[in-house]
Every structure is written in structure tokens, then in C-alpha cells.
Design an enzyme around this catalytic site. Structure first.
Site, PDB file in Angstrom:
ATOM      1  N   LYS A 103       0.834  -1.217   0.000  1.00  0.00           N
ATOM      2  CA  LYS A 103       0.000   0.000   0.000  1.00  0.00           C
ATOM      3  C   LYS A 103       0.862   1.256   0.000  1.00  0.00           C
ATOM      4  O   LYS A 103       0.667   2.184  -0.811  1.00  0.00           O
ATOM      5  CB  LYS A 103      -0.912  -0.004   1.223  1.00  0.00           C
ATOM      6  CG  LYS A 103      -1.650   1.298   1.464  1.00  0.00           C
ATOM      7  CD  LYS A 103      -2.622   1.636   0.356  1.00  0.00           C
ATOM      8  CE  LYS A 103      -3.172   3.040   0.539  1.00  0.00           C
ATOM      9  NZ  LYS A 103      -4.133   3.392  -0.503  1.00  0.00           N
ATOM     10  N   CYS A 157      -3.959  10.769   0.271  1.00  0.00           N
ATOM     11  CA  CYS A 157      -3.141   9.555   0.210  1.00  0.00           C
ATOM     12  C   CYS A 157      -1.710   9.846  -0.234  1.00  0.00           C
ATOM     13  O   CYS A 157      -0.747   9.571   0.470  1.00  0.00           O
ATOM     14  CB  CYS A 157      -3.742   8.575  -0.788  1.00  0.00           C
ATOM     15  SG  CYS A 157      -5.463   8.271  -0.557  1.00  0.00           S
TER      16      CYS A 157
HETATM   17  N1  SAJ Z   1      -1.401  14.271 -10.108  1.00  0.00           N
HETATM   18  C1  SAJ Z   1      -0.452  14.869 -10.937  1.00  0.00           C
HETATM   19  N2  SAJ Z   1      -0.036  14.202 -12.051  1.00  0.00           N
HETATM   20  C2  SAJ Z   1      -0.514  12.962 -12.358  1.00  0.00           C
HETATM   21  C3  SAJ Z   1      -1.473  12.363 -11.495  1.00  0.00           C
HETATM   22  C4  SAJ Z   1      -1.902  13.040 -10.377  1.00  0.00           C
HETATM   23  O1  SAJ Z   1       0.007  15.991 -10.694  1.00  0.00           O
HETATM   24  O2  SAJ Z   1      -0.129  12.411 -13.393  1.00  0.00           O
HETATM   25  C5  SAJ Z   1      -1.841  14.972  -8.901  1.00  0.00           C
HETATM   26  C6  SAJ Z   1      -3.343  15.218  -8.855  1.00  0.00           C
HETATM   27  O3  SAJ Z   1      -3.657  16.464  -9.447  1.00  0.00           O
HETATM   28  C7  SAJ Z   1      -3.618  15.215  -7.352  1.00  0.00           C
HETATM   29  C8  SAJ Z   1      -2.597  14.247  -6.793  1.00  0.00           C
HETATM   30  O4  SAJ Z   1      -1.580  14.121  -7.794  1.00  0.00           O
HETATM   31  O5  SAJ Z   1      -3.383  16.495  -6.799  1.00  0.00           O
HETATM   32  C9  SAJ Z   1      -3.155  12.870  -6.462  1.00  0.00           C
HETATM   33  O6  SAJ Z   1      -3.857  12.447  -7.600  1.00  0.00           O
HETATM   34  P1  SAJ Z   1      -4.271  10.875  -7.785  1.00  0.00           P
HETATM   35  O7  SAJ Z   1      -4.781  10.724  -9.170  1.00  0.00           O
HETATM   36  O8  SAJ Z   1      -3.178  10.009  -7.351  1.00  0.00           O
HETATM   37  O9  SAJ Z   1      -5.546  10.734  -6.840  1.00  0.00           O
HETATM   38  P2  SAJ Z   1      -5.648  10.186  -5.365  1.00  0.00           P
HETATM   39  O10 SAJ Z   1      -4.828  10.974  -4.426  1.00  0.00           O
HETATM   40  O11 SAJ Z   1      -7.103  10.061  -5.090  1.00  0.00           O
HETATM   41  O12 SAJ Z   1      -4.982   8.749  -5.467  1.00  0.00           O
HETATM   42  C10 SAJ Z   1      -5.742   7.620  -5.227  1.00  0.00           C
HETATM   43  C11 SAJ Z   1      -4.780   6.632  -4.697  1.00  0.00           C
HETATM   44  N3  SAJ Z   1      -5.577   5.506  -4.321  1.00  0.00           N
HETATM   45  C12 SAJ Z   1      -5.463   5.063  -3.037  1.00  0.00           C
HETATM   46  O13 SAJ Z   1      -4.689   5.546  -2.229  1.00  0.00           O
HETATM   47  C13 SAJ Z   1      -6.325   3.949  -2.687  1.00  0.00           C
HETATM   48  C14 SAJ Z   1      -3.771   6.227  -5.754  1.00  0.00           C
HETATM   49  O14 SAJ Z   1      -3.047   5.088  -5.279  1.00  0.00           O
HETATM   50  C15 SAJ Z   1      -4.428   5.840  -7.038  1.00  0.00           C
HETATM   51  O15 SAJ Z   1      -3.429   5.634  -8.039  1.00  0.00           O
HETATM   52  C16 SAJ Z   1      -5.351   6.950  -7.499  1.00  0.00           C
HETATM   53  O16 SAJ Z   1      -6.318   7.188  -6.448  1.00  0.00           O
HETATM   54  C17 SAJ Z   1      -6.110   6.471  -8.732  1.00  0.00           C
HETATM   55  O17 SAJ Z   1      -5.809   7.000  -9.801  1.00  0.00           O
HETATM   56  O18 SAJ Z   1      -6.954   5.582  -8.565  1.00  0.00           O
END
Ligand code: SAJ
Length: 453
Positions: free
Chosen positions: A225, A279
Site C-alpha cells: 500500500k 493519500c
Molecule cells: N497528479 C499529478 N499528475 C498525475 C497524477 C496526479 O500531478 O499524473 C496529482 C493530482 O492532481 C492530485 C494528486 O496528484 O493532486 C493525487 O492524484 P491521484 O490521481 O493520485 O488521486 P488520489 O490521491 O485520489 O490517489 C488515489 C490513490 N488511491 C489510493 O490511495 C487507494 C492512488 O493510489 C491511485 O493511483 C489513485 O487514487 C487512482 O488513480 O486511482
């Protein structure tokens, strides 16, 4: 009074198959509540416990306290409350009869990036006092590798006066905006204190998960995780660092990324205005904390530093634009997007807050807008009145349809800093804007204004 016989693994398997297991969920937040609803949906009797009386009262009334758009959750909650399959309480006495307990409390890190386990410890101590002998306890909260088998085990054993219980870790993998969807479709990792316990956990989760459910040991589940989120953070940081390079050498990171990702085995993520949420900013620190006293980690902390610096980088781009304007101070900046991620209402650890504070510390008048966030979801064109710069911080779909001409009419100066690469330079410049974007060379950006990592 003789204590009830201790539940055996066989008892657990039989009760799961006949749906006679009484499941308790400790912590009814954005993870625990959907978990409780899902187990109740498939026929288990579920009792949820939370320390917040108003939250418990709202849930008891079948009212979903989780903000934002969570497809299916409100209706499901109302159903399971109405059917009596889900009951909720603040008193742990309500779960004295539980055969399985999942722990879904928050596990933040503090300013020094060390785990804050106050909520986890309180939950374990309260649970220990009422735990049924032979109950199965599953930690779903994200914890530093090594925590479940040491601290959690110790806290529960101490509070239960060493009653026997089975212990496992099955970290949640939900995502705000897709809570039920992820719970039902994302593979899970069941870490058991023994292979037999892991198998029992697998049987339980297969009642609600329509995806692969793997079994392993507790430590591996905790490592998986925290690693999967550290992995994402490091990869986002890499994209951000390439964006900063492109700005300096006259490149376009989006074009670079598109072509890089055509190379086999490459999957470069998107650079952006920062990394927020509950997360990704936290879990790399939980992973690192497991070896904080032994290893001098460099990559994971460096990635955190890069990602945390991105809203500051956007701030520098905005200040640079203001500095080049003929207009006099005070300046006004409209920040588009206050949630941490696109098309979601969750503002936890949003990079936008960092940008707002930075601009305000420079005496800039900051106006915020976000169609998903109460309090800042007013008319975006009204809010743009007399603005000098629009800073795009979140890639909400709503911003893809912005009427740039209408927006420009409201502004004192027509400038855009695009922190998410959602606008095309040509459409912005054709509409008469001075346009800048993270990851694309800004001819006027001085070297010393570029991001410092
Ligand atoms: N972000 C970027 N560039 C990217 C992807 C994301 O700058 O290429 C930023 C987003 O804008 C955001 C942050 O990162 O501010 C997090 O984005 P995220 O897409 O990772 O979303 P989260 O935080 O909801 O991540 C969750 C996580 N899931 C769990 O912890 C269970 C992550 O492991 C998953 O990969 C993500 O959801 C998902 O895409 O499902």
C-alpha cells in the site's frame, strides 16, 4: 462468568458463507462508511462505530455525511439503514458481539513527516475492551510497514487483557469520487498473520470485491500500500522535474511526454501544479518512516520536495506576469480550482491553498473559484472582475468550456498561468491572453525565477 469459547477459523468460514458474521467497522469516514455499506449490501449485519456523535446521528438517519459526488452511496446508505443491516453507534459496546472488525481510522503524518497514530491507538484500546475472543481484526487504514504486528497487536492485546484474536491488514484502495466503484472493482491485498488468516480474509473480501484478492503476510500488505502511493508520487515528481527542465531549455513537456510514452515500457505521468489529497502526500512518508532511524532515503523525500514545490512554482510564474504588467498594484488573481484533483470536491492538502497563501503573502488580492467546492462555486465570470491573472490549478471539466472572450472582458489584464496544461496556447493567445503554462518555456521567465527544488 466464563468467557465465550474463542471463535475458530472454521467458525469464521462457516459464518461468512452463511452471512451470519457480525461485522464491525471502526471509523465511518470516506473509507469506513462505504465499507460498512458494502458489507451490509451483501447481507451481513454491520455495526459502524465513530467518535463523532453528529456523524453517527446523520448516518443513523440514513443521511450521507460524505461531501462531493459519490455515485450510489447516498441511496445505498439509506437502504441499509432502512433494512436494519447497518447500525451505527459512538459506543464500542455496540460492537461487543462483532466477529470481524475492520479499522478505518485516519493515520496522518505530522509536520516532521512522522506517523500520528492517536486515532489508531484510541480505536485499538477501545476495541480491545469489548473484543470477542477469536474475533478477526483487519486494519484497513494505511500504516507504516511493521505497525500492525507491533503497535496494533500490542494495543489490542493490552486493552483486551490478552484475549486471543486473529489479525490482518487489508489496506483500502478507494479514491474520492469513486468510493463504491473502487471498493467493488479494485484488487485487494489480504495480509494475514498466518496464511490461514489471509485465506479467511480473502473469503470475506470476495463477498464484496469483484476483482483479484491476493493473500500475503501483514508486512507485505503494508509495504504494498505505501509503496504503490510512493511509486505514484515519485513518478509525478519525475514528470514535474522534466517540466522544469523543458521550461529552461525551451521545450514543451507535454509534447515530450506524448512521444516518450510511445516508447515501449514508458508511461510518464502528467506534470502539474502540485500533488494533493489524503493519500499520495502522506503514504510515501509512512513508508519512509519505517526506516527513518536506519536509512537515509533520498528519492522518496526528494520527490515529495519536488511535488510540494510545484504550487510555489506556479506562484512564481504568476508574480512574474504581474511584475511585467503596466498596471499598478494592488493586483488581483483568480485561482481556478481549490480541490486537490479534477472533478472532485475533496480539498484535503490541496496545492491551491499553498498558492493562495503565497500570493496573499505578496499582498495580491486572491479570488478563488471551484465548481465542486461549496463557498467558492459562484459565477466564474463575476469572480474574474478586475483580475490581472487567472491561475488554473485543477483540471476540472468545467474549465475546458470557459468562454475566454467573456472572461477577458471582465479582467483588468488578460493573463493566464495554466498549472494543469488544460488550455491550448493558441486558443488563449488568439483570445488575446498573455499565456504561460507549466513545462513550456516562458521567453520572459528569468532563470532565477524558475522553480528551485
Ligand atoms: N497528479 C499529478 N499528475 C498525475 C497524477 C496526479 O500531478 O499524473 C496529482 C493530482 O492532481 C492530485 C494528486 O496528484 O493532486 C493525487 O492524484 P491521484 O490521481 O493520485 O488521486 P488520489 O490521491 O485520489 O490517489 C488515489 C490513490 N488511491 C489510493 O490511495 C487507494 C492512488 O493510489 C491511485 O493511483 C489513485 O487514487 C487512482 O488513480 O486511482
Amino acid at each position: 462468568m466464563t468467557s465465550p469459547p474463542s471463535l475458530t477459523l472454521r467458525n469464521h468460514h462457516d459464518m461468512i458463507r452463511s452471512r451470519d458474521t457480525h461485522i464491525a467497522v471502526v471509523g465511518l469516514g470516506y473509507v469506513g462508511l462505504p465499507v460498512a455499506c458494502e458489507f451490509a449490501r451483501v447481507g451481513f449485519l454491520v455495526t459502524g462505530v465513530d467518535i463523532q456523535p453528529d456523524r453517527v446521528a446523520r448516518i443513523s438517519a440514513g443521511d450521507n455525511p460524505i461531501e462531493g459526488n459519490e455515485p450510489g452511496l447516498s441511496a445505498l446508505l439509506a437502504d441499509v439503514i432502512l433494512s436494519g443491516r447497518l447500525k451505527v453507534a459512538t459506543d464500542y459496546e455496540a460492537i461487543r458481539d462483532a466477529d470481524v472488525v475492520t479499522i478505518n481510522v485516519d493515520t496522518p503524518v505530522n509536520k516532521s513527516h512522522a506517523p500520528e497514530y492517536m486515532a489508531l491507538r484510541t480505536a485499538c484500546m477501545s476495541l480491545g475492551k469489548v473484543l470477542k475472543p477469536g474475533a478477526l481484526v483487519i486494519v484497513e487504514s494505511t500504516v507504516a510497514p511493521g505497525t500492525t504486528s507491533t503497535l496494533v497487536h500490542e494495543w489490542i492485546s493490552e486493552a483486551s487483557q490478552s484475549k486471543s484474536f486473529f489479525l490482518g491488514a487489508c489496506p483500502e484502495r478507494v479514491m474520492p469520487g469513486r468510493l463504491l466503484h473502487n471498493l467493488r472493482t479494485v484488487p485487494r491485498v489480504c495480509g494475514g498473520e498466518t496464511p490461514e488468516v489471509a485465506e479467511l480474509m480473502r473469503e470475506l473480501y470476495l463477498q464484496v470485491v469483484n476483482a483479484e484478492v491476493d493473500t500475503t503476510d501483514i508486512l507485505t500488505a503494508e509495504l504494498v500500500k505505501t509503496t504503490e502511493n510512493a511509486y505514484r508520487d515519485v513518478n509525478i515528481a519525475f514528470a514535474n522535474e522534466v517540466a522544469l527542465i523543458c521550461e529552461q531549455v525551451g521545450g514543451d513537456v507535454y509534447a515530450v511526454r506524448e512521444l516518450v510514452n510511445k516508447s515501449p515500457g514508458r508511461s510518464m505521468l502528467m506534470p502539474g501544479a502540485g500533488v494533493g489529497g489524503h493519500c499520495i502526500p502522506k503514504d510515501p512518508w509512512l513508508l519512509a518512516s519505517a526506516v527513518a532511524d536506519r536509512l537515509d532515503l533520498r528519492l522518496i523525500p526528494a520527490a515529495r520536495a519536488i511535488n510540494s514545490s510545484m504550487p510555489i512554482h506556479v506562484g512564481r510564474m504568476v508574480l512574474q506576469m504581474l511584475a511585467e504588467m503596466a498596471s499598478e498594484a494592488p493586483y488581483r488573481v483568480l485561482v481556478l480550482g481549490m480541490s486537490y484533483r479534477e472533478n472532485c470536491a475533496d480539498v484535503r492538502q490541496t496545492p491551491s491553498e499553498v498558492l493562495v497563501s503565497m500570493l496573499q503573502s505578496e499582498a495580491v488580492d486572491v479570488v478563488a473559484h471551484d465548481p465542486w467546492v461549496d463557498g467558492v462555486n459562484g459565477d466564474v465570470y463575476e469572480l474574474a472582475r478586475n483580475a490581472d491573472v487567472v491561475a488554473i490549478m485543477v483540471a476540472h471539466d468545467a474549465y475546458l468550456e470557459l468562454d475566454l472572450s467573456r472572461l477577458k472582458c471582465q479582467m483588468r489584464n488578460a493573463s493566464i498561468v495554466d498549472g494543469r496544461g488544460i488550455m491550448s496556447r493558441s486558443s488563449a493567445e488568439t483570445a488575446g491572453y498573455n499565456y504561460a503554462r507549466i513545462g513550456i518555456a516562458q521567453s520572459h521567465m528569468r532563470k532565477d525565477q524558475a522553480g528551485t527544488l
